[in-house]
Motif scaffolding. Structure first.
Motif, mmCIF file in Angstrom:
data_model
loop_
_atom_site.group_PDB
_atom_site.id
_atom_site.type_symbol
_atom_site.label_atom_id
_atom_site.label_comp_id
_atom_site.label_asym_id
_atom_site.label_seq_id
_atom_site.Cartn_x
_atom_site.Cartn_y
_atom_site.Cartn_z
ATOM 1 N N UNK A 59 20.154 -12.128 -4.619
ATOM 2 C CA UNK A 59 20.839 -12.929 -3.602
ATOM 3 C C UNK A 59 20.004 -12.990 -2.318
ATOM 4 N N UNK A 60 20.385 -13.875 -1.440
ATOM 5 C CA UNK A 60 19.602 -14.096 -0.227
ATOM 6 C C UNK A 60 19.645 -12.898 0.721
ATOM 7 N N UNK A 61 20.703 -12.130 0.695
ATOM 8 C CA UNK A 61 20.767 -10.937 1.549
ATOM 9 C C UNK A 61 19.646 -9.965 1.177
ATOM 10 N N UNK A 62 19.420 -9.771 -0.118
ATOM 11 C CA UNK A 62 18.349 -8.869 -0.549
ATOM 12 C C UNK A 62 16.978 -9.410 -0.142
ATOM 13 N N UNK A 63 16.774 -10.716 -0.295
ATOM 14 C CA UNK A 63 15.510 -11.314 0.138
ATOM 15 C C UNK A 63 15.322 -11.156 1.648
ATOM 16 N N UNK A 64 16.374 -11.377 2.421
ATOM 17 C CA UNK A 64 16.286 -11.264 3.876
ATOM 18 C C UNK A 64 15.984 -9.828 4.302
ATOM 19 N N UNK A 65 16.648 -8.870 3.674
ATOM 20 C CA UNK A 65 16.390 -7.464 3.996
ATOM 21 C C UNK A 65 14.940 -7.100 3.687
ATOM 22 N N UNK A 66 14.424 -7.584 2.573
ATOM 23 C CA UNK A 66 13.029 -7.315 2.212
ATOM 24 C C UNK A 66 12.076 -7.984 3.199
ATOM 25 N N UNK A 67 12.393 -9.205 3.603
ATOM 26 C CA UNK A 67 11.533 -9.930 4.539
ATOM 27 C C UNK A 67 11.491 -9.239 5.897
ATOM 28 N N UNK A 68 12.633 -8.773 6.385
ATOM 29 C CA UNK A 68 12.652 -8.071 7.677
ATOM 30 C C UNK A 68 11.993 -6.701 7.569
ATOM 31 N N UNK A 69 12.120 -6.050 6.433
ATOM 32 C CA UNK A 69 11.426 -4.788 6.230
ATOM 33 C C UNK A 69 9.914 -5.014 6.276
ATOM 34 N N UNK A 70 9.446 -6.069 5.618
ATOM 35 C CA UNK A 70 8.030 -6.429 5.646
ATOM 36 C C UNK A 70 7.585 -6.701 7.084
ATOM 37 N N UNK A 71 8.393 -7.439 7.831
ATOM 38 C CA UNK A 71 8.057 -7.743 9.229
ATOM 39 C C UNK A 71 7.934 -6.457 10.043
ATOM 40 N N UNK A 72 8.842 -5.513 9.826
ATOM 41 C CA UNK A 72 8.772 -4.237 10.551
ATOM 42 C C UNK A 72 7.481 -3.499 10.241
ATOM 43 N N UNK A 73 7.090 -3.484 8.954
ATOM 44 C CA UNK A 73 5.812 -2.830 8.586
ATOM 45 C C UNK A 73 4.633 -3.535 9.240
ATOM 46 N N UNK A 74 4.658 -4.861 9.256
ATOM 47 C CA UNK A 74 3.562 -5.618 9.875
ATOM 48 C C UNK A 74 3.450 -5.290 11.375
ATOM 49 N N UNK A 75 4.575 -5.244 12.058
ATOM 50 C CA UNK A 75 4.559 -4.971 13.494
ATOM 51 C C UNK A 75 4.121 -3.532 13.780
ATOM 52 N N UNK A 76 4.525 -2.585 12.945
ATOM 53 C CA UNK A 76 4.062 -1.197 13.125
ATOM 54 C C UNK A 76 2.555 -1.108 12.918
ATOM 55 N N UNK A 77 2.033 -1.811 11.933
ATOM 56 C CA UNK A 77 0.590 -1.824 11.678
ATOM 57 C C UNK A 77 -0.145 -2.451 12.857
ATOM 58 N N UNK A 78 0.436 -3.465 13.426
ATOM 59 C CA UNK A 78 -0.180 -4.146 14.577
ATOM 60 C C UNK A 78 -0.244 -3.208 15.776
ATOM 61 N N UNK A 79 0.815 -2.413 15.992
ATOM 62 C CA UNK A 79 0.839 -1.460 17.108
ATOM 63 C C UNK A 79 -0.160 -0.328 16.908
#
Length: 72
Positions: free
Chosen positions: A50-70
């Motif tokens: 479902x879209x909730x699972x996709x959204x949670x995965x996408x935001x988790x990915x975004x969090x990892x990307x931003x931590x890597x950037x920092x």
């Protein structure tokens, strides 16, 4: 980093953050590609259903990307 709480009203594109932008692009890529999911404790792959699972995965990915950037 605290996670954004879900909002019941539609998002205002003017208020989007870099995290939202990364998540929206990643979410689109996950949906288009298909087959993404999680590995269950027994080692079997379970695709997102479902879209909730996709959204949670996408935001988790975004969090990892931003931590890597920092960290850079």
């Amino acid at each position: 980093m605290a996670k954004a709480a879900p909002k019941p009203e539609p998002a205002n594109p003017i208020a989007w953050t870099l995290r939202d932008e990364i998540a929206m692009r990643m979410g689109a890529a996950l949906v288009v590609k298909g087959g993404w999911g999680t590995t269950q404790p027994d080692g079997k792959h379970r695709s997102y259903s479902n879209m909730r699972e996709y959204a949670e995965a996408a935001y988790s990915f975004a969090d990892y990307m931003l931590r890597a950037r920092e960290a850079a």
